[in-house]
Write a protein that holds these residues in place. Structure first.
Motif, PDB file in Angstrom:
ATOM      1  N   GLY A   1       4.175  -6.465   5.709  1.00 12.04           N
ATOM      2  CA  GLY A   1       3.245  -6.597   6.819  1.00 12.04           C
ATOM      3  C   GLY A   1       3.309  -5.493   7.854  1.00 12.04           C
ATOM      4  N   VAL A   2       4.127  -4.469   7.620  1.00 12.20           N
ATOM      5  CA  VAL A   2       4.275  -3.365   8.567  1.00 12.20           C
ATOM      6  C   VAL A   2       3.773  -2.078   7.917  1.00 12.20           C
ATOM      7  CG1 VAL A   2       5.935  -1.991   9.886  1.00 12.20           C
ATOM      8  CG2 VAL A   2       6.268  -4.462   9.665  1.00 12.20           C
ATOM      9  N   TYR A   3       2.956  -1.331   8.681  1.00 17.89           N
ATOM     10  CA  TYR A   3       2.490  -0.019   8.222  1.00 17.89           C
ATOM     11  C   TYR A   3       3.377   1.060   8.815  1.00 17.89           C
ATOM     12  CZ  TYR A   3      -1.885  -2.239   6.788  1.00 17.89           C
ATOM     13  OH  TYR A   3      -2.821  -3.014   6.179  1.00 17.89           O
ATOM     14  N   GLY A   4       3.487   2.162   8.084  1.00 20.26           N
ATOM     15  CA  GLY A   4       4.269   3.260   8.610  1.00 20.26           C
ATOM     16  C   GLY A   4       4.112   4.527   7.802  1.00 20.26           C
ATOM     17  N   LEU A   5       4.892   5.529   8.186  1.00 23.03           N
ATOM     18  CA  LEU A   5       4.945   6.810   7.499  1.00 23.03           C
ATOM     19  C   LEU A   5       6.385   7.041   7.053  1.00 23.03           C
ATOM     20  CD1 LEU A   5       2.827   8.958   9.977  1.00 23.03           C
ATOM     21  CD2 LEU A   5       2.072   7.977   7.812  1.00 23.03           C
ATOM     22  N   MET A   6       6.546   7.625   5.870  1.00 26.82           N
ATOM     23  CA  MET A   6       7.882   7.882   5.341  1.00 26.82           C
ATOM     24  C   MET A   6       7.875   9.124   4.466  1.00 26.82           C
ATOM     25  SD  MET A   6       8.302   5.041   2.372  1.00 26.82           S
ATOM     26  CE  MET A   6       7.099   4.866   1.067  1.00 26.82           C
TER      27      MET A   6
ATOM     28  N   GLU B   1       0.866  -1.178   0.000  1.00 31.07           N
ATOM     29  CA  GLU B   1       0.000   0.000   0.000  1.00 31.07           C
ATOM     30  C   GLU B   1       0.900   1.224   0.000  1.00 31.07           C
ATOM     31  OE1 GLU B   1      -3.163   0.086   2.933  1.00 31.07           O
ATOM     32  OE2 GLU B   1      -3.208  -2.097   2.964  1.00 31.07           O
ATOM     33  N   LEU B   2       0.451   2.270  -0.663  1.00 31.26           N
ATOM     34  CA  LEU B   2       1.225   3.509  -0.719  1.00 31.26           C
ATOM     35  C   LEU B   2       0.258   4.656  -0.974  1.00 31.26           C
ATOM     36  CD1 LEU B   2       4.045   4.797  -0.699  1.00 31.26           C
ATOM     37  CD2 LEU B   2       4.197   4.308  -3.144  1.00 31.26           C
ATOM     38  N   VAL B   3       0.187   5.589  -0.006  1.00 30.24           N
ATOM     39  CA  VAL B   3      -0.767   6.692  -0.087  1.00 30.24           C
ATOM     40  C   VAL B   3      -0.046   8.010   0.204  1.00 30.24           C
ATOM     41  CG1 VAL B   3      -2.886   7.683   0.870  1.00 30.24           C
ATOM     42  CG2 VAL B   3      -2.646   5.198   0.707  1.00 30.24           C
ATOM     43  N   TYR B   4      -0.148   8.951  -0.722  1.00 30.22           N
ATOM     44  CA  TYR B   4       0.387  10.292  -0.489  1.00 30.22           C
ATOM     45  C   TYR B   4      -0.502  10.972   0.537  1.00 30.22           C
ATOM     46  CZ  TYR B   4       1.324  15.235  -1.241  1.00 30.22           C
ATOM     47  OH  TYR B   4       1.625  16.559  -1.046  1.00 30.22           O
ATOM     48  N   ILE B   5       0.115  11.589   1.556  1.00 31.27           N
ATOM     49  CA  ILE B   5      -0.662  12.270   2.582  1.00 31.27           C
ATOM     50  C   ILE B   5      -0.636  13.771   2.340  1.00 31.27           C
ATOM     51  CG2 ILE B   5      -0.866  12.727   5.050  1.00 31.27           C
ATOM     52  CD1 ILE B   5       0.237   9.915   5.507  1.00 31.27           C
ATOM     53  N   ASN B   6       0.519  14.384   2.446  1.00 32.00           N
ATOM     54  CA  ASN B   6       0.701  15.807   2.146  1.00 32.00           C
ATOM     55  C   ASN B   6       2.168  16.157   2.269  1.00 32.00           C
ATOM     56  OD1 ASN B   6       1.359  16.525   4.894  1.00 32.00           O
ATOM     57  ND2 ASN B   6      -0.813  16.436   5.362  1.00 32.00           N
ATOM     58  N   GLY B   7       2.531  17.306   1.740  1.00 30.88           N
ATOM     59  CA  GLY B   7       3.927  17.732   1.820  1.00 30.88           C
ATOM     60  C   GLY B   7       4.864  16.665   1.305  1.00 30.88           C
ATOM     61  N   ASP B   8       5.641  16.102   2.180  1.00 27.73           N
ATOM     62  CA  ASP B   8       6.592  15.049   1.826  1.00 27.73           C
ATOM     63  C   ASP B   8       6.336  13.798   2.667  1.00 27.73           C
ATOM     64  OD1 ASP B   8       8.765  14.070   0.334  1.00 27.73           O
ATOM     65  OD2 ASP B   8      10.135  14.455   1.992  1.00 27.73           O
ATOM     66  N   GLU B   9       5.058  13.513   2.917  1.00 27.87           N
ATOM     67  CA  GLU B   9       4.691  12.414   3.801  1.00 27.87           C
ATOM     68  C   GLU B   9       3.832  11.383   3.064  1.00 27.87           C
ATOM     69  OE1 GLU B   9       2.135  12.237   7.851  1.00 27.87           O
ATOM     70  OE2 GLU B   9       3.705  13.748   7.799  1.00 27.87           O
ATOM     71  N   TYR B  10       4.170  10.113   3.257  1.00 27.08           N
ATOM     72  CA  TYR B  10       3.467   8.995   2.633  1.00 27.08           C
ATOM     73  C   TYR B  10       3.148   7.930   3.675  1.00 27.08           C
ATOM     74  CZ  TYR B  10       4.979  10.921  -1.808  1.00 27.08           C
ATOM     75  OH  TYR B  10       5.185  11.750  -2.883  1.00 27.08           O
ATOM     76  N   PHE B  11       1.982   7.316   3.543  1.00 28.52           N
ATOM     77  CA  PHE B  11       1.561   6.174   4.353  1.00 28.52           C
ATOM     78  C   PHE B  11       1.859   4.937   3.525  1.00 28.52           C
ATOM     79  CE2 PHE B  11      -2.050   3.227   5.334  1.00 28.52           C
ATOM     80  CZ  PHE B  11      -1.698   2.939   6.640  1.00 28.52           C
ATOM     81  N   PHE B  12       2.426   3.900   4.138  1.00 28.17           N
ATOM     82  CA  PHE B  12       2.787   2.706   3.371  1.00 28.17           C
ATOM     83  C   PHE B  12       2.560   1.433   4.171  1.00 28.17           C
ATOM     84  CE2 PHE B  12       6.493   3.489   5.934  1.00 28.17           C
ATOM     85  CZ  PHE B  12       6.947   2.221   6.275  1.00 28.17           C
ATOM     86  N   LYS B  13       2.530   0.312   3.431  1.00 31.49           N
ATOM     87  CA  LYS B  13       2.567  -1.020   4.016  1.00 31.49           C
ATOM     88  C   LYS B  13       3.645  -1.783   3.267  1.00 31.49           C
ATOM     89  CE  LYS B  13       0.010  -5.244   5.004  1.00 31.49           C
ATOM     90  NZ  LYS B  13      -1.224  -6.011   4.750  1.00 31.49           N
ATOM     91  N   LEU B  14       4.584  -2.351   4.020  1.00 31.64           N
ATOM     92  CA  LEU B  14       5.687  -3.099   3.442  1.00 31.64           C
ATOM     93  C   LEU B  14       6.013  -4.264   4.361  1.00 31.64           C
ATOM     94  CD1 LEU B  14       7.988  -3.361   1.329  1.00 31.64           C
ATOM     95  CD2 LEU B  14       9.344  -1.856   2.787  1.00 31.64           C
TER      96      LEU B  14
ATOM     97  N   VAL C   1      11.810   6.087   6.502  1.00 32.85           N
ATOM     98  CA  VAL C   1      10.718   5.793   7.428  1.00 32.85           C
ATOM     99  C   VAL C   1      10.934   6.580   8.719  1.00 32.85           C
ATOM    100  CG1 VAL C   1       9.596   3.975   8.786  1.00 32.85           C
ATOM    101  CG2 VAL C   1      10.404   3.494   6.453  1.00 32.85           C
ATOM    102  N   PHE C   2       9.883   7.308   9.138  1.00 35.14           N
ATOM    103  CA  PHE C   2       9.984   8.045  10.394  1.00 35.14           C
ATOM    104  C   PHE C   2       8.959   7.595  11.418  1.00 35.14           C
ATOM    105  CE2 PHE C   2       7.461  10.712   7.540  1.00 35.14           C
ATOM    106  CZ  PHE C   2       6.361  11.032   8.324  1.00 35.14           C
ATOM    107  N   LYS C   3       8.058   6.674  11.035  1.00 36.11           N
ATOM    108  CA  LYS C   3       7.083   6.145  11.995  1.00 36.11           C
ATOM    109  C   LYS C   3       6.646   4.763  11.531  1.00 36.11           C
ATOM    110  CE  LYS C   3       4.028   6.301  15.347  1.00 36.11           C
ATOM    111  NZ  LYS C   3       4.394   6.283  16.734  1.00 36.11           N
ATOM    112  N   LYS C   4       6.670   3.794  12.453  1.00 32.45           N
ATOM    113  CA  LYS C   4       6.116   2.466  12.196  1.00 32.45           C
ATOM    114  C   LYS C   4       4.988   2.236  13.177  1.00 32.45           C
ATOM    115  CE  LYS C   4      10.115   0.162  10.235  1.00 32.45           C
ATOM    116  NZ  LYS C   4      11.062  -0.955  10.388  1.00 32.45           N
ATOM    117  N   PHE C   5       3.957   1.556  12.699  1.00 33.54           N
ATOM    118  CA  PHE C   5       2.806   1.253  13.542  1.00 33.54           C
ATOM    119  C   PHE C   5       2.803  -0.232  13.889  1.00 33.54           C
ATOM    120  CE2 PHE C   5       1.466   4.940  11.005  1.00 33.54           C
ATOM    121  CZ  PHE C   5       1.101   5.805  12.012  1.00 33.54           C
TER     122      PHE C   5
END
Length: 140
Positions: A75-80, A60-73, A86-90
């Motif tokens: 089996g792990v979700y995060g923000l990069m 999964e890969l979703v543009y959020i805003n500015g220079d931020e993206y939501f992803f799944k790689l 990557v600056f956040k893993k959930f």
């Protein structure tokens, strides 16, 4: 342009600028990028010159805003960032972006968190239709 169930892009003159090798294409002319799914069902970004800007490795890969993206790689979700830093893993195994928040699941129950992982709505509901309304109007 579609050929053999794969997609590409042509310009106004009919010249192919992106070869017909993608399952899905979402052009974003404002940012000069195209979100695409390759033949292995992985998401990435290319530009209009067909140069890869973000690798085709994401489930999964979703543009959020500015220079931020939501992803799944893996089996792990995060923000990069767009540089794939990557600056956040959930910790959640299932989640999706809804408006300004994320709907998460644990043990077949859903809740809402913010981008920092703070729980905004406890993970105890069988179904959440729209987390965005939670923010906009105070309910969901």
């Amino acid at each position: 342009m579609k050929k053999n169930f794969l997609l590409g892009l042509i310009n106004k003159k009919g010249k192919e600028i992106i070869p017909t090798q993608y399952k899905v294409l979402y052009p974003d002319s404002k940012r000069g990028l195209i979100k695409a799914m390759d033949s292995t069902n992985k998401w990435g970004y290319i530009n209009y010159n067909h140069k890869v800007k973000m690798k085709f490795v994401y489930d999964e890969l979703v543009y959020i805003n500015g220079d931020e993206y939501f992803f799944k790689l893996d089996g792990v979700y995060g923000l990069m960032t767009s540089k794939e830093v990557v600056f956040k893993k959930f910790k959640y195994k299932k989640m999706y972006k809804s408006g300004d928040f994320y709907v998460v699941e644990e043990n077949n129950l859903s809740g809402i968190i913010d981008e920092n992982g703070n729980i905004l709505l406890p993970i105890k509901y069988a179904y959440i239709k729209d987390a965005h309304d939670f923010y906009q109007h105070g309910y969901c």
